[in-house]
Design a protein around this motif. Structure first.
Motif, mmCIF file in Angstrom:
data_model
loop_
_atom_site.group_PDB
_atom_site.id
_atom_site.type_symbol
_atom_site.label_atom_id
_atom_site.label_comp_id
_atom_site.label_asym_id
_atom_site.label_seq_id
_atom_site.Cartn_x
_atom_site.Cartn_y
_atom_site.Cartn_z
ATOM 1 N N GLY A 1 -16.755 5.445 28.360
ATOM 2 C CA GLY A 1 -15.330 5.539 28.658
ATOM 3 C C GLY A 1 -14.995 4.958 30.015
ATOM 4 N N HIS A 2 -15.847 5.181 31.007
ATOM 5 C CA HIS A 2 -15.624 4.613 32.347
ATOM 6 C C HIS A 2 -15.644 3.089 32.298
ATOM 7 C CE1 HIS A 2 -15.968 3.933 36.659
ATOM 8 N NE2 HIS A 2 -17.071 3.228 36.437
ATOM 9 N N TYR A 3 -16.597 2.511 31.563
ATOM 10 C CA TYR A 3 -16.665 1.050 31.443
ATOM 11 C C TYR A 3 -15.424 0.504 30.732
ATOM 12 C CZ TYR A 3 -21.299 0.065 33.280
ATOM 13 O OH TYR A 3 -22.370 -0.113 34.108
ATOM 14 N N ALA A 4 -14.960 1.189 29.693
ATOM 15 C CA ALA A 4 -13.785 0.727 28.954
ATOM 16 C C ALA A 4 -12.532 0.775 29.819
ATOM 17 C CB ALA A 4 -13.607 1.572 27.694
ATOM 18 N N VAL A 5 -12.363 1.838 30.608
ATOM 19 C CA VAL A 5 -11.196 1.952 31.474
ATOM 20 C C VAL A 5 -11.201 0.866 32.544
ATOM 21 C CG1 VAL A 5 -10.080 3.409 33.206
ATOM 22 C CG2 VAL A 5 -10.874 4.413 31.061
ATOM 23 N N THR A 6 -12.358 0.580 33.103
ATOM 24 C CA THR A 6 -12.453 -0.462 34.133
ATOM 25 C C THR A 6 -12.102 -1.824 33.559
ATOM 26 O OG1 THR A 6 -14.220 0.810 35.207
ATOM 27 C CG2 THR A 6 -13.967 -1.508 35.837
ATOM 28 N N THR A 7 -12.586 -2.124 32.365
ATOM 29 C CA THR A 7 -12.247 -3.403 31.732
ATOM 30 C C THR A 7 -10.755 -3.499 31.461
ATOM 31 O OG1 THR A 7 -14.443 -3.554 30.705
ATOM 32 C CG2 THR A 7 -12.681 -4.864 29.726
ATOM 33 N N ARG A 8 -10.151 -2.398 31.006
ATOM 34 C CA ARG A 8 -8.718 -2.399 30.722
ATOM 35 C C ARG A 8 -7.917 -2.643 31.996
ATOM 36 N NH1 ARG A 8 -8.268 2.431 29.017
ATOM 37 N NH2 ARG A 8 -9.241 1.953 27.011
ATOM 38 N N LYS A 9 -8.350 -2.099 33.126
ATOM 39 C CA LYS A 9 -7.650 -2.321 34.394
ATOM 40 C C LYS A 9 -7.726 -3.789 34.797
ATOM 41 C CE LYS A 9 -8.199 2.295 36.415
ATOM 42 N NZ LYS A 9 -8.803 3.080 37.528
ATOM 43 N N TRP A 10 -8.892 -4.405 34.638
ATOM 44 C CA TRP A 10 -9.032 -5.828 34.976
ATOM 45 C C TRP A 10 -8.104 -6.695 34.123
ATOM 46 C CZ3 TRP A 10 -15.039 -5.264 34.960
ATOM 47 C CH2 TRP A 10 -15.465 -4.836 36.220
ATOM 48 N N ILE A 11 -7.974 -6.352 32.849
ATOM 49 C CA ILE A 11 -7.091 -7.128 31.959
ATOM 50 C C ILE A 11 -5.633 -6.956 32.359
ATOM 51 C CG2 ILE A 11 -6.314 -7.402 29.577
ATOM 52 C CD1 ILE A 11 -9.089 -6.584 28.647
ATOM 53 N N GLU A 12 -5.224 -5.727 32.656
ATOM 54 C CA GLU A 12 -3.836 -5.466 33.038
ATOM 55 C C GLU A 12 -3.482 -6.106 34.375
ATOM 56 O OE1 GLU A 12 -3.588 -1.265 33.040
ATOM 57 O OE2 GLU A 12 -3.517 -1.070 30.839
ATOM 58 N N GLN A 13 -4.451 -6.203 35.278
ATOM 59 C CA GLN A 13 -4.200 -6.818 36.585
ATOM 60 C C GLN A 13 -4.300 -8.337 36.539
ATOM 61 O OE1 GLN A 13 -7.113 -4.982 39.129
ATOM 62 N NE2 GLN A 13 -6.146 -2.955 39.048
ATOM 63 N N GLY A 14 -4.717 -8.892 35.414
ATOM 64 C CA GLY A 14 -4.841 -10.334 35.286
ATOM 65 C C GLY A 14 -6.106 -10.896 35.890
ATOM 66 N N ALA A 15 -7.042 -10.028 36.246
ATOM 67 C CA ALA A 15 -8.292 -10.489 36.848
ATOM 68 C C ALA A 15 -9.303 -10.932 35.804
ATOM 69 C CB ALA A 15 -8.899 -9.376 37.705
ATOM 70 N N PHE A 16 -9.039 -10.622 34.541
ATOM 71 C CA PHE A 16 -10.008 -10.955 33.491
ATOM 72 C C PHE A 16 -9.268 -11.226 32.188
ATOM 73 C CE2 PHE A 16 -12.584 -9.038 29.939
ATOM 74 C CZ PHE A 16 -13.420 -10.120 29.764
ATOM 75 N N VAL A 17 -9.646 -12.337 31.546
ATOM 76 C CA VAL A 17 -9.119 -12.688 30.223
ATOM 77 C C VAL A 17 -10.306 -12.706 29.266
ATOM 78 C CG1 VAL A 17 -7.920 -14.406 28.838
ATOM 79 C CG2 VAL A 17 -7.267 -14.063 31.231
ATOM 80 N N PRO A 18 -10.392 -11.763 28.341
ATOM 81 C CA PRO A 18 -11.561 -11.697 27.462
ATOM 82 C C PRO A 18 -11.639 -12.884 26.524
ATOM 83 C CG PRO A 18 -9.883 -10.140 26.738
ATOM 84 C CD PRO A 18 -9.417 -10.704 28.046
ATOM 85 N N THR A 19 -12.851 -13.226 26.130
ATOM 86 C CA THR A 19 -13.063 -14.305 25.173
ATOM 87 C C THR A 19 -12.504 -13.891 23.816
ATOM 88 O OG1 THR A 19 -15.059 -14.994 26.331
ATOM 89 C CG2 THR A 19 -14.804 -15.735 24.051
ATOM 90 N N PRO A 20 -11.618 -14.699 23.212
ATOM 91 C CA PRO A 20 -11.024 -14.305 21.926
ATOM 92 C C PRO A 20 -12.057 -14.299 20.808
ATOM 93 C CG PRO A 20 -10.411 -16.561 22.490
ATOM 94 C CD PRO A 20 -11.127 -15.998 23.684
ATOM 95 N N GLN A 21 -12.259 -13.139 20.210
ATOM 96 C CA GLN A 21 -13.186 -12.984 19.099
ATOM 97 C C GLN A 21 -12.839 -11.698 18.366
ATOM 98 O OE1 GLN A 21 -17.137 -13.993 20.115
ATOM 99 N NE2 GLN A 21 -18.053 -13.186 18.256
ATOM 100 N N LYS A 22 -12.862 -11.757 17.024
ATOM 101 C CA LYS A 22 -12.473 -10.593 16.236
ATOM 102 C C LYS A 22 -13.437 -9.428 16.438
ATOM 103 C CE LYS A 22 -10.137 -13.299 12.653
ATOM 104 N NZ LYS A 22 -10.086 -13.642 11.206
ATOM 105 N N GLU A 23 -14.685 -9.659 16.180
ATOM 106 C CA GLU A 23 -15.694 -8.620 16.321
ATOM 107 C C GLU A 23 -16.828 -9.134 17.207
ATOM 108 O OE1 GLU A 23 -17.036 -7.340 12.550
ATOM 109 O OE2 GLU A 23 -15.092 -6.569 11.905
ATOM 110 N N VAL A 24 -17.272 -8.310 18.137
ATOM 111 C CA VAL A 24 -18.358 -8.667 19.041
ATOM 112 C C VAL A 24 -19.596 -7.883 18.627
ATOM 113 C CG1 VAL A 24 -19.141 -8.725 21.426
ATOM 114 C CG2 VAL A 24 -16.737 -9.133 20.901
#
Length: 358
Positions: free
Chosen positions: A122-145
Motif C-alpha cells: 500500500g505504501h508503494y502504491a500511494v507513493t506511485t499515485r503521488k508521483w503521477i498526480e504531481q506530474g513527476a512520472f508518466v507510467p508506460t501504457p500497458q493493459k496488464e503488467v
C-alpha cells in the motif's frame, strides 16, 4: 586511434568540453559481477520506484530488488533474497535480514492479498499515485503488467529489430540486431560506455541457422498454431566456452578479458516464443554475415545434441546421449510413470476381500 575514436570505440575529446571526472568506484576482488552498483540501479517503467539489478546464482538471469533491507521475521519466507559476492541467492543466508524482489511489490502488478505485505504494498502504491498526480512520472501504457514485463526491463530496447542467439539448449533474445549490440564495458578514456559492437565479422563467430520454433511449456503449448514453423537464429554452437562467455557478458573483443567494470548489466533475456512473437524472424537476416569458421577437428566424432533423444514427459527437458524411440522417458520420469500405472491398475481391479463402500 582512427575516425575520431580511441582504440575502445569511445569518442576523442576535442578539448571544447570539460574534462570528465572518472568514477572512483571499483569492483571488489571477490565480486562475481562486473557491474558497479551505481550503474545497476534504475527506476521501474511501470511504478517509478528504484530497483537494484543483481544476477541470479542459478539461472544467470537478472533480478531487480528493492533497495531496502527488511527483517526476515516480518517477510514470508518465499520472498527472501540475499546478496553475496555480487550475486543474488534464495533465502536470507542466516543473517536475519533479507531483500525483496521488486516484482513482488510493484504497484502496477496484481498481487495476492497477503497480510504480511499489505501495508508495504500500500505504501508503494500511494507513493506511485503521488508521483503521477504531481506530474513527476508518466507510467508506460500497458493493459496488464506481468512479472516478466518487470524483469525484462533489463533490456530496454529502443529498436523494433531484436535477434535471437542460441548456444546448446540456451536461447537468448538480444536488445537489438546482432551487428548493433554494443559492448557494456566502461571505456577507460572517457569512463563512459564502450561503443564497439560485440559482433566481429573477422572472427567468424556464429552463423544464421533455421531451427524449429520452440513450443511454450505447459498447456499453453497445446493451443499454439505454429507447430512445425521455422525461425532464423544466430547459432553460436561453434564457439568455445570462453568465446561464448564474451557474448553473454556482452563485451567487444577489446574488453573480452579486460578488468574494466560494466556501465550497465548485459541485456540478454531468455527467449519466450509466445511473449516474444513480434521478434521471431522468418526470413534470413542480411545482417552479421560473418566469414565461415573452420570446423572443429572433433566435430565429426561427437554426436550433435539435436539428434539425441528427449524425454516425452510434459515439462521435462532431460535428454539422452543417443537417439531414442518415441515415448522414451528419462530416469526421473520413468519411475513416476510406473508408479502411476500401478496405482491406476489397483483402482481398476475390484477388491475381492473387502465389501464395496456402498
Amino acid at each position: 586511434m582512427a575516425n575520431g575514436t580511441h582504440w575502445d570505440g569511445s569518442p576523442v575529446d576535442d578539448g571544447t568540453a570539460r574534462s570528465r571526472l572518472r568514477g572512483t568506484m571499483r569492483l571488489h576482488k571477490s565480486s562475481q559481477s562486473q557491474t558497479l552498483r551505481q550503474h545497476g540501479i534504475n527506476r521501474c517503467l511501470y511504478c517509478h520506484h528504484p530497483m537494484e539489478w543483481y544476477e541470479r546464482f542459478d539461472t544467470k538471469t537478472w533480478l531487480p530488488l528493492l533497495q531496502q533491507v527488511f527483517p526476515s521475521r516480518l517477510v514470508p519466507e518465499r520472498y527472501h533474497w540475499s546478496v553475496f559476492n555480487g550475486l543474488v541467492y534464495l533465502g536470507d543466508g542466516g543473517s536475519g535480514e533479507c531483500r525483496i524482489a521488486h516484482p513482488s511489490m510493484c504497484p502496477a502488478m496484481e498481487h495476492d492479498d497477503e497480510r504480511a505485505l499489505r501495508r508495504l504494498r500500500g505504501h508503494y502504491a500511494v507513493t506511485t499515485r503521488k508521483w503521477i498526480e504531481q506530474g513527476a512520472f508518466v507510467p508506460t501504457p500497458q493493459k496488464e503488467v506481468s512479472e516478466e514485463d518487470v524483469v525484462e526491463q533489463i533490456a530496454q530496447a529502443d529498436t523494433e529489430t531484436r535477434h535471437v542467439i542460441t548456444y546448446t539448449y540456451w536461447t537468448w533474445l538480444g536488445p537489438s540486431a546482432i551487428d548493433e549490440i554494443c559492448c557494456v564495458a566502461r571505456a577507460h578514456s572517457t569512463s563512459e560506455r564502450c561503443q564497439n559492437p560485440v559482433f566481429d565479422s573477422d572472427l567468424g563467430e556464429g552463423t544464421w541457422t533455421q531451427v524449429e520454433r520452440p513450443m511454450p511449456r505447459g498447456r499453453t503449448g497445446h493451443a499454439t498454431l505454429w507447430s512445425g514453423q521455422k525461425m532464423w537464429v544466430f547459432d553460436l554452437n561453434a564457439l568455445y566456452p570462453d568465446e561464448y562467455k564474451r557474448w553473454r557478458s556482452q563485451r567487444c573483443t577489446s574488453h573480452a578479458k579486460s578488468s574494466a567494470p560494466d556501465v550497465k548489466p548485459p541485456q540478454w533475456i531468455p527467449f519466450d516464443a509466445l511473449r516474444h512473437d513480434a521478434f521471431v524472424v522468418y526470413d534470413r537476416p542480411t545482417a552479421a554475415n560473418a566469414r565461415k569458421r573452420n570446423e572443429h577437428p572433433l566435430k565429426g566424432l561427437v554426436q550433435p545434441l539435436a539428434s539425441a533423444g528427449r524425454c516425452s514427459a510434459e515439462g521435462c527437458s532431460n535428454r539422452s546421449h543417443r537417439s531414442e524411440e518415441d515415448g522414451w522417458l528419462c530416469w526421473v520420469c520413468e519411475p513416476i510413470a510406473r508408479r502411476r500405472a500401478r496405482t491406476h491398475e489397483q483402482w481398476q481391479k475390484p477388491s475381492l476381500e473387502k465389501d464395496p463402500p456402498f
